[in-house]
Design a protein around this motif. Structure first.
Motif, PDB file in Angstrom:
ATOM      1  N   ILE A  80       0.413  -1.168  -0.463  1.00 22.69           N
ATOM      2  CA  ILE A  80      -0.146  -0.118  -0.158  1.00 22.69           C
ATOM      3  C   ILE A  80       0.768   1.580   0.333  1.00 22.69           C
ATOM      4  N   THR A  81       1.949   1.238   0.810  1.00 22.07           N
ATOM      5  CA  THR A  81       2.803   2.205   1.060  1.00 22.07           C
ATOM      6  C   THR A  81       3.763   2.369  -0.445  1.00 22.07           C
ATOM      7  N   TRP A  82       4.350   1.653  -0.759  1.00 23.86           N
ATOM      8  CA  TRP A  82       4.783   1.335  -1.785  1.00 23.86           C
ATOM      9  C   TRP A  82       3.817   2.354  -3.317  1.00 23.86           C
ATOM     10  N   THR A  83       2.959   1.556  -3.361  1.00 23.39           N
ATOM     11  CA  THR A  83       2.310   1.434  -4.412  1.00 23.39           C
ATOM     12  C   THR A  83       1.649   3.275  -4.472  1.00 23.39           C
ATOM     13  N   GLY A  84       0.826   3.773  -3.602  1.00 26.53           N
ATOM     14  CA  GLY A  84       1.173   5.277  -3.728  1.00 26.53           C
ATOM     15  C   GLY A  84       2.341   6.303  -3.500  1.00 26.53           C
ATOM     16  N   PHE A  85       3.601   5.419  -3.207  1.00 20.63           N
ATOM     17  CA  PHE A  85       4.702   5.997  -3.234  1.00 20.63           C
ATOM     18  C   PHE A  85       5.236   6.246  -4.467  1.00 20.63           C
ATOM     19  N   GLY A  86       5.007   5.485  -5.700  1.00 18.45           N
ATOM     20  CA  GLY A  86       4.362   5.153  -6.770  1.00 18.45           C
ATOM     21  C   GLY A  86       4.431   6.473  -8.144  1.00 18.45           C
ATOM     22  N   ILE A  87       3.133   5.746  -7.158  1.00 17.49           N
ATOM     23  CA  ILE A  87       1.580   6.553  -8.119  1.00 17.49           C
ATOM     24  C   ILE A  87       2.068   8.599  -8.422  1.00 17.49           C
ATOM     25  N   ILE A  88       2.479   8.786  -6.618  1.00 18.55           N
ATOM     26  CA  ILE A  88       2.774  10.166  -6.713  1.00 18.55           C
ATOM     27  C   ILE A  88       4.438  10.361  -7.641  1.00 18.55           C
ATOM     28  N   VAL A  89       4.910   9.526  -7.316  1.00 16.27           N
ATOM     29  CA  VAL A  89       6.685   9.529  -8.267  1.00 16.27           C
ATOM     30  C   VAL A  89       5.943   9.597  -9.663  1.00 16.27           C
ATOM     31  N   VAL A  90       5.264   9.011 -10.170  1.00 17.21           N
ATOM     32  CA  VAL A  90       4.668   8.587 -11.452  1.00 17.21           C
ATOM     33  C   VAL A  90       4.260  10.252 -12.415  1.00 17.21           C
ATOM     34  N   LEU A  91       3.683  10.708 -11.415  1.00 15.55           N
ATOM     35  CA  LEU A  91       2.137  11.659 -11.457  1.00 15.55           C
ATOM     36  C   LEU A  91       3.406  13.060 -11.746  1.00 15.55           C
ATOM     37  N   ASN A  92       4.363  12.929 -10.411  1.00 17.01           N
ATOM     38  CA  ASN A  92       5.392  14.076 -10.524  1.00 17.01           C
ATOM     39  C   ASN A  92       6.138  13.872 -11.758  1.00 17.01           C
ATOM     40  N   VAL A  93       6.659  13.013 -12.165  1.00 15.58           N
ATOM     41  CA  VAL A  93       7.205  12.903 -13.593  1.00 15.58           C
ATOM     42  C   VAL A  93       6.833  12.683 -14.720  1.00 15.58           C
ATOM     43  N   LEU A  94       5.954  12.636 -14.849  1.00 12.99           N
ATOM     44  CA  LEU A  94       5.122  13.410 -16.087  1.00 12.99           C
ATOM     45  C   LEU A  94       3.880  14.930 -15.305  1.00 12.99           C
ATOM     46  N   LEU A  95       4.254  15.327 -14.742  1.00 17.00           N
ATOM     47  CA  LEU A  95       4.212  16.539 -14.799  1.00 17.00           C
ATOM     48  C   LEU A  95       5.197  17.586 -14.909  1.00 17.00           C
ATOM     49  N   ILE A  96       6.383  16.948 -14.585  1.00 22.84           N
ATOM     50  CA  ILE A  96       7.920  17.831 -15.096  1.00 22.84           C
ATOM     51  C   ILE A  96       8.065  17.348 -16.589  1.00 22.84           C
ATOM     52  N   ALA A  97       7.587  16.711 -16.706  1.00 23.61           N
ATOM     53  CA  ALA A  97       7.636  16.388 -18.330  1.00 23.61           C
ATOM     54  C   ALA A  97       6.888  17.560 -18.957  1.00 23.61           C
ATOM     55  N   PHE A  98       5.581  17.042 -18.842  1.00 20.89           N
ATOM     56  CA  PHE A  98       5.354  18.077 -19.419  1.00 20.89           C
ATOM     57  C   PHE A  98       4.887  20.073 -19.403  1.00 20.89           C
ATOM     58  N   THR A  99       5.636  20.366 -18.430  1.00 24.84           N
ATOM     59  CA  THR A  99       6.594  20.956 -18.239  1.00 24.84           C
ATOM     60  C   THR A  99       7.294  21.843 -18.659  1.00 24.84           C
ATOM     61  N   PHE A 100       7.925  21.254 -18.715  1.00 26.44           N
ATOM     62  CA  PHE A 100       9.462  21.138 -19.996  1.00 26.44           C
ATOM     63  C   PHE A 100       9.255  21.307 -20.737  1.00 26.44           C
ATOM     64  N   LEU A 101       8.131  20.171 -21.853  1.00 30.69           N
ATOM     65  CA  LEU A 101       8.055  20.341 -23.701  1.00 30.69           C
ATOM     66  C   LEU A 101       7.081  20.350 -23.695  1.00 30.69           C
ATOM     67  N   PHE A 102       6.316  21.093 -22.563  1.00 27.19           N
ATOM     68  CA  PHE A 102       4.853  21.980 -23.463  1.00 27.19           C
ATOM     69  C   PHE A 102       5.355  23.708 -24.006  1.00 27.19           C
ATOM     70  N   LYS A 103       4.680  23.984 -25.594  1.00 30.03           N
ATOM     71  CA  LYS A 103       5.351  25.165 -25.947  1.00 30.03           C
ATOM     72  C   LYS A 103       4.390  26.115 -25.971  1.00 30.03           C
ATOM     73  N   PHE A 104       4.612  27.644 -26.291  1.00 25.63           N
ATOM     74  CA  PHE A 104       3.250  28.063 -26.158  1.00 25.63           C
ATOM     75  C   PHE A 104       2.843  28.739 -26.951  1.00 25.63           C
ATOM     76  N   ASN A 105       3.378  28.181 -28.776  1.00 27.18           N
ATOM     77  CA  ASN A 105       4.147  28.891 -29.335  1.00 27.18           C
ATOM     78  C   ASN A 105       2.445  28.661 -30.403  1.00 27.18           C
ATOM     79  N   ARG A 106       0.961  28.522 -29.882  1.00 26.89           N
ATOM     80  CA  ARG A 106       0.100  28.431 -30.827  1.00 26.89           C
ATOM     81  C   ARG A 106      -1.008  28.505 -30.466  1.00 26.89           C
ATOM     82  N   LEU A 107      -0.881  29.769 -29.249  1.00 33.27           N
ATOM     83  CA  LEU A 107      -1.877  30.432 -28.679  1.00 33.27           C
ATOM     84  C   LEU A 107      -2.897  30.978 -29.428  1.00 33.27           C
ATOM     85  N   ILE A 108      -2.461  31.832 -29.988  1.00 31.27           N
ATOM     86  CA  ILE A 108      -3.452  32.861 -31.097  1.00 31.27           C
ATOM     87  C   ILE A 108      -3.904  31.966 -32.030  1.00 31.27           C
TER      88      ILE A 108
END
Length: 108
Positions: A80-108
């Motif tokens: 239970i502990t490792w599953t919750g810990f792992g899910i939060i780590v994976v979500l954090n990695v995905l959020l970091i990847a989204f933050t660094f890979l998302f580009k704001f050049n098509r907003l207009i």
């Protein structure tokens, strides 16, 4: 976000090298409390909700209850502990990847 991932890495290293789960439990409780506090309006029904938000809140509740009980001495399965810990780590990695890979050049 990167600092949070480094803290997760430190807690994981501590837990594996010293066979002590307290840092993982403390981090699980802290992160779950932050997630629940941030989404308090969704929990009380203050606005419409998405399925992903309900899933995130459910994960946070399970993390909070399981890790808090383990910190006070109740025997909780490590899965239970490792599953919750792992899910939060994976979500954090995905959020970091989204933050660094998302580009704001098509907003207009």
């Amino acid at each position: 976000m990167v600092i949070l991932l480094l803290v997760h890495g430190a807690a994981l290293t501590w837990a594996l090298r010293r066979n002590d789960m307290r840092p993982v439990h403390l981090l699980n409780v802290a992160i779950a409390a932050v997630i629940l506090a941030y989404n308090a309006r969704a929990i009380t029904g203050g606005f419409g909700y998405d399925d992903w938000l309900v899933a995130l809140i459910a994960i946070a509740v399970i993390n909070l209850i399981g890790s808090a009980l383990a910190l006070v001495g109740v025997r909780i399965p490590r899965a239970i502990t490792w599953t919750g810990f792992g899910i939060i780590v994976v979500l954090n990695v995905l959020l970091i990847a989204f933050t660094f890979l998302f580009k704001f050049n098509r907003l207009i």
